[in-house]
Structures are given as structure tokens and as C-alpha cells.
Design a protein around this motif. Structure first.
Motif, mmCIF file in Angstrom:
data_model
loop_
_atom_site.group_PDB
_atom_site.id
_atom_site.type_symbol
_atom_site.label_atom_id
_atom_site.label_comp_id
_atom_site.label_asym_id
_atom_site.label_seq_id
_atom_site.Cartn_x
_atom_site.Cartn_y
_atom_site.Cartn_z
ATOM 1 N N ILE A 384 44.272 -35.488 -2.754
ATOM 2 C CA ILE A 384 43.558 -36.149 -1.664
ATOM 3 C C ILE A 384 44.303 -37.439 -1.333
ATOM 4 N N THR A 393 37.890 -43.616 1.097
ATOM 5 C CA THR A 393 37.714 -42.288 0.512
ATOM 6 C C THR A 393 37.452 -42.473 -0.976
ATOM 7 N N VAL A 395 36.298 -40.653 -4.900
ATOM 8 C CA VAL A 395 36.276 -39.430 -5.696
ATOM 9 C C VAL A 395 35.460 -39.675 -6.958
ATOM 10 N N TRP A 403 31.960 -43.728 -8.820
ATOM 11 C CA TRP A 403 32.911 -43.317 -7.792
ATOM 12 C C TRP A 403 34.125 -44.243 -7.803
ATOM 13 N N GLU A 412 46.074 -38.610 -4.704
ATOM 14 C CA GLU A 412 45.258 -38.552 -5.916
ATOM 15 C C GLU A 412 45.018 -37.087 -6.262
ATOM 16 N N VAL A 414 43.201 -34.015 -7.821
ATOM 17 C CA VAL A 414 41.798 -33.756 -8.138
ATOM 18 C C VAL A 414 41.695 -32.456 -8.926
ATOM 19 N N THR A 418 35.545 -31.779 -8.767
ATOM 20 C CA THR A 418 35.598 -33.143 -8.241
ATOM 21 C C THR A 418 34.873 -33.224 -6.901
ATOM 22 N N ARG A 419 34.075 -34.286 -6.736
ATOM 23 C CA ARG A 419 33.426 -34.564 -5.455
ATOM 24 C C ARG A 419 34.226 -35.632 -4.719
ATOM 25 N N VAL A 420 34.352 -35.455 -3.413
ATOM 26 C CA VAL A 420 35.111 -36.382 -2.578
ATOM 27 C C VAL A 420 34.195 -36.851 -1.451
ATOM 28 N N THR A 428 32.909 -30.838 -2.269
ATOM 29 C CA THR A 428 33.243 -30.532 -3.662
ATOM 30 C C THR A 428 34.377 -29.521 -3.700
#
Length: 435
Positions: A384, A393, A395, A403, A412, A414, A418-420, A428
Motif C-alpha cells: 500500500i 492512509t 493500516v 492504527w 508498506e 501488508v 490487514t485492514r486499510v 480488508t
């Protein structure tokens, strides 16, 4: 699920009831894929009271990587926070009996799968093959837990009669003699189906605290304009609207008009066909059936065959999809290309040229920038990248409650689960590849 009852129609498929989840698998596909569906049901619904959205997302992660020929016809149901989640695939029909009428869902209506969130106000849900009549079940039978043979099921409210099967008009059984239908139900009750296999009970897992809403940074300060009233504080939009500019068509010199474009196929030479496989080429391993997998996969993501005892010699091949991202409204995007994420990602030149796909998020609050972030795929990994968005943004790894804000322009990596967060929208990432 003490408020519902599961009636089973005998047959050569499988009906499973684990925790709060229900699964019907009809004959077809591979046994490995059937076992995978049962495992997902057991691991997801064993201890959770509302696992519907998670169950649908995990099953979708398996389907997106599987060969369509190995996926059996199935339907899975489980309660969620806003009703009941249902996902179905293949020649399966789901009938929902509402107080106002009936609604029908068909797995054949989609090239991949059909998934919905149903309102909790239904009277009964009937699941079976779309090539057969609606399932008929004995109202006295209730599958409280386990796996049994069956070709259909009826999920009804406790105390509400199950949907009756069709009967010939004007017929009734003579006094003192049971009707043929009653005799059949009696045989079913006396010879109730037995368990095919034990249900693995998952270890209890401590539930994390509720996740806080993704933090939204304060709007950047600027020199206030001399206005009579102040605007309310809130998320800001870092980009200015492009002013509209008009030009006169009467000032164009007609002598500079271009020549007509040539007709395709008349003069242009046809490009030779390439023998190279399509898609991004990466290193991977082959299972015994020739399916291409992650170099460290423990089992094949297409057919489920174990790769533990295979020689770990890597080969070159086209990279399969790396999983899916699921937004907070249930929309699923397959990760087989890079994406630009934003409120108006179609403005990005790479999207206009077709090199990158767009992932457009609806955002009435304008907390998301027009071009907010990127999803980049590199080899077998997902990254991401924040594109300098105004509100950032964020994560959070699986089971994390805090967060992390991403620095602009820095990729980054992930991991699955992982939730973004983009502004106030959350998605997700999940995958079926096991490394």
C-alpha cells in the motif's frame, strides 16, 4: 442459534451445522475443496455469534484461487451484525420466505459466486439444488450440530412451521391409517442420518477489543479568508477543482484538418502471436497436478493437494491472483493488477492509459482525496502506498487495535487480514496463498 431450527432433506450431499453457521454442499467438485469449505465453517463459526461477513470473505478467498472445476455447488449461511450473510455458487437455489412474499437467489446468476446480506425479518430460508423441487423436511427433526448427508435444508424460526412440501389437492389418508407422506417422515425419523465425520472444535481465542474508528487528522491550517461565517471543521480535500475553460470552434483553421485514419487490416501488418505466457512472470512451485503456487506453499491453492513432500525446485510461471480486498460495504476486488484508490481515480494518467485499474470509493464526506493511494503487487507481495492524501492512509494488522499512519510515497507491505483505512472508508486484504 437457539432461535432457529435446521431441517434436513435426506440426499447424497452434505449438510453441516457448526456454531452459528450452516453449509450445504451438493455432489460435484473435489473432496479436497469440500473439506476446505467444512474447515472454514468450523474455524469461523465455532465460537462467534455473528460470523457471517467473515465466513463469506474467507470462502471468497478460497474461491478466487481455486480451479472452477474443483469447486462443488454449495451455499453457506451465518448471522452477521446486520442480518444473515449468504454466499452460494453453482446450481444452488436459496429461497427466502418474507412476511410480504418470496425472494429467490441462484448461484448460476454469477460467473464467480453470489453473496448477500439478508434482513433478519425472514420466516424461513430453503436451500437446495435449482434442478430439483424445493426440499421437503420433517418438522420434528432439527440438526442442532454436526455433519449429515442431505440434499437440501430449511432454516426456520423456532416455533414457526417449516415450509410444507407440495401435496395432491383433495387427498387425505383414511382414518386409522397413516398417509404415504407421514410414513416417509416416520422412516426418516426412525433412521435419522448419522454423522459422517467429527467436527473439529477450534481452540477458544481471546476476542480483541472493538477497533476504534481510524483517526482523521485535523485539517491543515491556512490563512482564513474574510468571510462572514466560519465553515464547520472536518476532513479536507487537498486538491482544487480544475476550472472549466471554453474555446471557440469557429476559429479552427480547416486547412489543418488531419487525414482520415487508415482502415484496420488494410496496410498494417499483423503482429505475430507470442508464445510467452500472459501476466507477470514470477518464481513458484508446481503441485503434482501441475498447478502453479507460491514457492513456500504448504498445499495447492487450486486443488488442495499437499506440497510438503514435493521438491522445492522453483519454476517460472504467470503469477495467479494474490487474493482479494473487501471494502466495508462488502464489495470485493480481485488482486490480479495494481490499483489506484480514491474518490476520482479516473483522473490518474496511469488509469487512463490502462496500465493500472481504478478502485473508486464513494465518499459523501469528502474525507478521501481524488487520488488517495495505490495498491501495488510485487512478485507474491502486496504493498500500500499513500499518494500524499490530505487525511492519510492507515493500516492495522489482524487482531491489532491500534492504527499506523503511512508516510506519503513509501510502500508498506501488508499481510493477509490487514485492514486499510482511506479517510473514513476501510477495506480488508485477504488471500488463499499459504506461505
Amino acid at each position: 442459534m437457539s432461535d432457529v431450527r435446521i431441517g434436513v432433506q435426506p440426499g447424497d450431499g452434505i449438510v453441516a451445522h457448526v456454531g452459528s453457521g450452516v453449509l450445504l454442499v451438493l455432489p460435484g467438485g473435489s473432496e479436497a475443496m469440500t473439506d476446505a469449505l467444512l474447515t472454514v465453517l468450523s474455524q469461523t463459526c465455532g465460537d462467534s455469534a455473528a460470523p457471517g461477513r467473515t465466513l463469506s470473505r474467507r470462502i471468497a478467498g478460497h474461491l478466487v484461487q481455486a480451479d472452477p472445476d474443483v469447486v462443488p455447488p454449495f451455499a453457506a449461511l451465518a448471522p452477521s451484525e446486520r442480518g444473515w450473510a449468504v454466499i452460494l455458487h453453482g446450481p444452488v437455489e436459496v429461497r427466502i420466505a418474507w412476511p410480504s412474499g418470496e425472494e429467490r437467489l441462484f448461484g448460476r446468476d454469477a460467473a464467480t459466486w453470489v453473496d448477500r446480506i439478508l434482513d433478519d425479518a425472514f420466516d424461513a430460508i430453503t436451500v437446495g439444488s435449482d434442478e430439483a423441487a424445493a426440499p421437503e423436511v420433517d418438522e420434528r427433526l432439527d440438526l442442532t450440530a454436526g455433519i449429515v448427508p442431505g440434499s437440501g435444508l430449511v432454516l426456520s424460526r423456532a416455533g414457526v412451521p417449516a415450509v410444507p412440501g407440495p401435496s395432491a389437492p383433495g387427498t387425505s389418508a383414511p382414518a386409522g391409517r397413516a398417509s404415504p407422506a407421514a410414513a416417509v417422515r416416520s422412516e426418516v425419523a426412525e433412521d435419522a442420518p448419522t454423522l459422517l465425520r467429527p467436527i473439529p472444535q477450534p481452540e477458544p481465542v481471546a476476542q480483541p477489543a472493538l477497533l476504534p474508528s481510524p483517526p482523521v487528522p485535523p485539517a491543515p491550517t491556512a490563512t482564513p479568508a474574510p468571510v462572514a461565517t466560519a465553515e464547520p471543521a472536518g476532513p479536507v480535500d487537498s486538491e482544487e477543482d480544475i476550472p472549466f475553460e471554453s474555446i471557440s470552434l469557429f476559429d479552427i483553421d480547416g486547412s489543418s484538418a488531419r487525414a482520415p485514419l487508415p482502415i484496420l487490416g488494410t496496410d498494417a501488418a499483423e503482429e505475430p502471436e507470442s508464445d510467452e505466457p500472459e501476466g507477470t512472470i514470477v518464481d513458484g512451485i508446481l503441485c503434482e497436478r501441475g498447478h502453479f503456487n507460491h514457492p513456500f506453499a504448504l498445499y495447492c491453492s487450486s486443488c488442495g493437494v499437499s506440497t510438503v513432500h514435493r521438491t522445492r525446485t522453483t519454476v517460472k510461471g504467470p503469477r495467479p491472483t494474490l487474493g482479494v480486498v473487501v471494502t466495508d460495504d462488502g464489495t470485493t476486488y480481485t488482486l490480479d493488477a495494481d490499483y489506484i484508490v480514491g474518490r476520482e481515480p479516473e483522473r490518474e494518467p496511469s488509469v487512463q492509459s490502462g496500465h493500472v485499474r481504478l478502485l473508486k470509493l464513494q465518499d459523501p464526506e469528502r474525507s478521501i482525496s481524488r487520488v488517495h493511494a495505490e495498491i501495488r503487487l510485487l512478485d507474491w507481495d502486496v504493498f500500500i502506498v499513500d499518494r500524499g492524501s490530505a487525511n492519510g492512509t492507515f493500516v492495522a494488522a489482524r487482531d491489532e487495535v491500534s492504527w499506523k499512519r503511512l508516510p506519503a510515497g513509501k510502500p508498506e507491505k501488508v499481510m493477509p487480514g490487514t485492514r486499510v483505512a482511506f479517510g473514513r472508508r476501510v477495506m480488508t486484504y485477504d488471500t488463499h496463498h499459504q506461505a
